[in-house]
Write a protein that holds these residues in place. Structure first.
Motif, PDB file in Angstrom:
ATOM      1  N   VAL A 103      -7.917 -37.396 -47.282  1.00  0.00           N
ATOM      2  CA  VAL A 103      -7.507 -38.800 -47.408  1.00  0.00           C
ATOM      3  C   VAL A 103      -6.655 -38.987 -48.661  1.00  0.00           C
ATOM      4  CG1 VAL A 103      -8.313 -41.166 -47.764  1.00  0.00           C
ATOM      5  CG2 VAL A 103      -9.532 -39.673 -46.175  1.00  0.00           C
ATOM      6  N   PHE A 107      -2.392 -39.697 -48.949  1.00  0.00           N
ATOM      7  CA  PHE A 107      -1.820 -40.904 -49.539  1.00  0.00           C
ATOM      8  C   PHE A 107      -1.008 -40.589 -50.795  1.00  0.00           C
ATOM      9  CE2 PHE A 107      -5.031 -43.274 -47.006  1.00  0.00           C
ATOM     10  CZ  PHE A 107      -4.144 -44.145 -46.391  1.00  0.00           C
ATOM     11  N   GLU A 149       0.095 -43.322 -42.126  1.00  0.00           N
ATOM     12  CA  GLU A 149      -0.663 -43.443 -40.876  1.00  0.00           C
ATOM     13  C   GLU A 149      -1.653 -42.288 -40.728  1.00  0.00           C
ATOM     14  OE1 GLU A 149      -1.692 -44.848 -36.918  1.00  0.00           O
ATOM     15  OE2 GLU A 149      -1.007 -45.715 -38.811  1.00  0.00           O
ATOM     16  N   SER A 152      -4.520 -42.788 -43.029  1.00  0.00           N
ATOM     17  CA  SER A 152      -5.421 -43.833 -42.541  1.00  0.00           C
ATOM     18  C   SER A 152      -6.352 -43.307 -41.454  1.00  0.00           C
ATOM     19  CB  SER A 152      -4.607 -45.010 -42.004  1.00  0.00           C
ATOM     20  OG  SER A 152      -3.831 -45.597 -43.030  1.00  0.00           O
ATOM     21  N   GLY A 155      -8.979 -41.585 -43.158  1.00  0.00           N
ATOM     22  CA  GLY A 155      -9.892 -42.570 -43.725  1.00  0.00           C
ATOM     23  C   GLY A 155     -10.922 -43.054 -42.718  1.00  0.00           C
ATOM     24  N   ALA A 219     -11.466 -49.063 -44.295  1.00  0.00           N
ATOM     25  CA  ALA A 219     -10.732 -48.024 -43.569  1.00  0.00           C
ATOM     26  C   ALA A 219     -10.106 -48.583 -42.295  1.00  0.00           C
ATOM     27  CB  ALA A 219     -11.674 -46.865 -43.237  1.00  0.00           C
ATOM     28  N   GLN A 222      -7.112 -50.671 -43.201  1.00  0.00           N
ATOM     29  CA  GLN A 222      -6.060 -49.755 -43.653  1.00  0.00           C
ATOM     30  C   GLN A 222      -5.378 -49.096 -42.456  1.00  0.00           C
ATOM     31  OE1 GLN A 222      -5.330 -48.747 -47.094  1.00  0.00           O
ATOM     32  NE2 GLN A 222      -3.577 -47.730 -46.177  1.00  0.00           N
ATOM     33  N   PHE A 223      -6.174 -48.684 -41.484  1.00  0.00           N
ATOM     34  CA  PHE A 223      -5.626 -48.011 -40.308  1.00  0.00           C
ATOM     35  C   PHE A 223      -4.699 -48.930 -39.517  1.00  0.00           C
ATOM     36  CE2 PHE A 223      -6.087 -47.347 -35.688  1.00  0.00           C
ATOM     37  CZ  PHE A 223      -5.434 -46.133 -35.579  1.00  0.00           C
ATOM     38  N   ALA A 226      -1.546 -49.702 -41.491  1.00  0.00           N
ATOM     39  CA  ALA A 226      -0.606 -48.579 -41.479  1.00  0.00           C
ATOM     40  C   ALA A 226       0.039 -48.405 -40.106  1.00  0.00           C
ATOM     41  CB  ALA A 226      -1.327 -47.294 -41.885  1.00  0.00           C
ATOM     42  N   PHE A 266      -2.990 -53.810 -45.777  1.00  0.00           N
ATOM     43  CA  PHE A 266      -3.276 -53.049 -46.997  1.00  0.00           C
ATOM     44  C   PHE A 266      -3.985 -53.925 -48.030  1.00  0.00           C
ATOM     45  CE2 PHE A 266       0.794 -50.451 -46.017  1.00  0.00           C
ATOM     46  CZ  PHE A 266       0.098 -49.701 -45.082  1.00  0.00           C
ATOM     47  N   SER A 269      -7.622 -54.433 -46.906  1.00  0.00           N
ATOM     48  CA  SER A 269      -8.354 -53.182 -47.101  1.00  0.00           C
ATOM     49  C   SER A 269      -8.719 -52.977 -48.566  1.00  0.00           C
ATOM     50  CB  SER A 269      -7.508 -52.007 -46.602  1.00  0.00           C
ATOM     51  OG  SER A 269      -8.100 -50.773 -46.943  1.00  0.00           O
ATOM     52  N   ASN A 297      -4.092 -50.169 -55.161  1.00  0.00           N
ATOM     53  CA  ASN A 297      -3.668 -50.270 -53.765  1.00  0.00           C
ATOM     54  C   ASN A 297      -3.409 -51.724 -53.373  1.00  0.00           C
ATOM     55  OD1 ASN A 297      -3.771 -47.515 -53.344  1.00  0.00           O
ATOM     56  ND2 ASN A 297      -5.840 -47.532 -52.504  1.00  0.00           N
TER      57      ASN A 297
END
Length: 351
Positions: A103, A107, A149, A152, A155, A219, A222-223, A226, A266, A269, A297
């Motif tokens: 992870v 990033f 991506e 994520s 993650g 997570a 974030q996914f 992304a 983002f 998250s 972040n």
């Protein structure tokens, strides 16, 4: 008996305690009554062995990030160092067995690409000696979005595959008579064991229990952030951008809007990450490593969102285009700082 409740304790608990462990002060950062809808992010675990009593602070982030693993399962070497320089030197370690390492490094690599993208999109507006290139900006945007991506997805796997057990001295900051003590892995196991024992690797699940964990919610956001943001990465490719230059409405819909929506993901998250680390929702935890990762972040997410929001007017005013490109520049650096901190976190165990 496994628990001692106070009026502020959360009775909800997703892990099964070893018979010798008493759980106290299990809580999260949310106010009443919202906090009781989610699993605790902090708890005190007390183990009594004869006349010896040891109390530990368990945190969900350390548990999810596998920071409790004191010895590498591949090399049998310790993962915990005592000095800052030695901890930083552990960045050289390739922990391919550790999903949290994947992870963090994903990033970090993606953020480096975004920093390059920030230079290629902003410098031509600052210095005329640098020419505007749809190829350099478009390709770096696509690669950066794709790596984000992938990170994520890692993650999500990390959140689904958190450890089933945390033995004594793992995933905790511990103290004994208010003095820090060294605890070896082979000592008596004070376990926090997932119901059902060891579980298989989870590639995908719809299990609803994860929806009550702040780490999983971070997570998940974030996914999807992304994933939506990747649309902008795809439409940034030179051949597509050339076709969109004279079609502002279409460009707004398929290029700028996914940046706004994805960047907002983002932000959400990162907010979950900071809340997971805090004891109170209104009280930042400035000295906590995980909180700082979430903070940087968050700054990056704000920058990417502003880049897209300002992009709607970039075709009409050069000043707006300048600010939009500048947002990408400083947001990329913020993401890079947060990602390097996360990389540092992933390779350094805690006691």
């Amino acid at each position: 008996m496994h628990t001692k409740y106070s009026k502020d304790d959360i009775k909800r608990w997703h892990l099964e305690l070893h018979p010798d462990v008493v759980r106290e002060l299990a809580t999260n950062s949310f106010p009443h009554p919202i906090k009781h809808a989610f699993h605790p992010t902090h708890a005190n675990l007390t183990h009594t062995h004869g006349s010896e009593v040891r109390t530990q602070e368990w945190t969900s982030r350390h548990h999810r990030k596998h920071r409790h693993i004191q010895v590498s399962p591949r090399t049998n070497k310790k993962r915990h160092e005592t000095t800052l320089l030695r901890k930083m030197a552990r960045l050289r370690k390739i922990e391919y067995w550790n999903i949290s390492w994947w992870v963090a490094t994903s990033f970090t690599l993606g953020s480096i690409i975004w920093v390059v993208n920030g230079f290629t999109s902003w410098l031509p507006l600052v210095n005329s000696h640098f020419g505007v290139s749809l190829v350099s900006t478009g390709v770096t945007t696509f690669i950066g979005a794709t790596i984000f991506e992938i990170g994520s997805i890692f993650g999500m796997w990390e959140a689904w595959n958190r450890d089933d057990r945390a033995s004594f001295g793992w995933a905790v900051h511990h103290n004994h008579d208010e003095e820090r003590v060294e605890v070896k892995r082979e000592e008596v196991e004070v376990a926090v064991v997932q119901r059902g024992g060891n579980k298989r690797w989870i590639w995908f699940t719809l299990d609803r229990r994860y929806w009550r964990e702040l780490g999983f919610l971070a997570a998940f956001c974030q996914f999807w952030g992304a994933t939506i943001f990747w649309i902008s990465g795809f439409t940034a490719l030179p051949s597509i951008q050339e076709g969109l230059l004279s079609r502002n409405g279409v460009r707004d819909g398929v290029f700028w809007t996914p940046q706004v929506v994805g960047g907002s993901g983002f932000i959400i998250s990162s907010t979950f990450i900071m809340l997971e680390c805090q004891h109170k929702w209104y009280k930042p935890k400035l000295r906590d490593l995980g909180w700082n990762i979430g903070f940087w972040n968050f700054i990056g997410g704000v920058g990417f969102t502003l880049c897209g929001a300002l992009g709607y007017g970039s075709a009409f005013k050069s000043g707006v285009l300048y600010q939009s490109s500048l947002c990408t520049f400083w947001a990329s650096w913020a993401f890079l700082i947060g990602s390097v901190l996360q990389w540092y976190e992933s390779v350094n165990g805690v006691q």
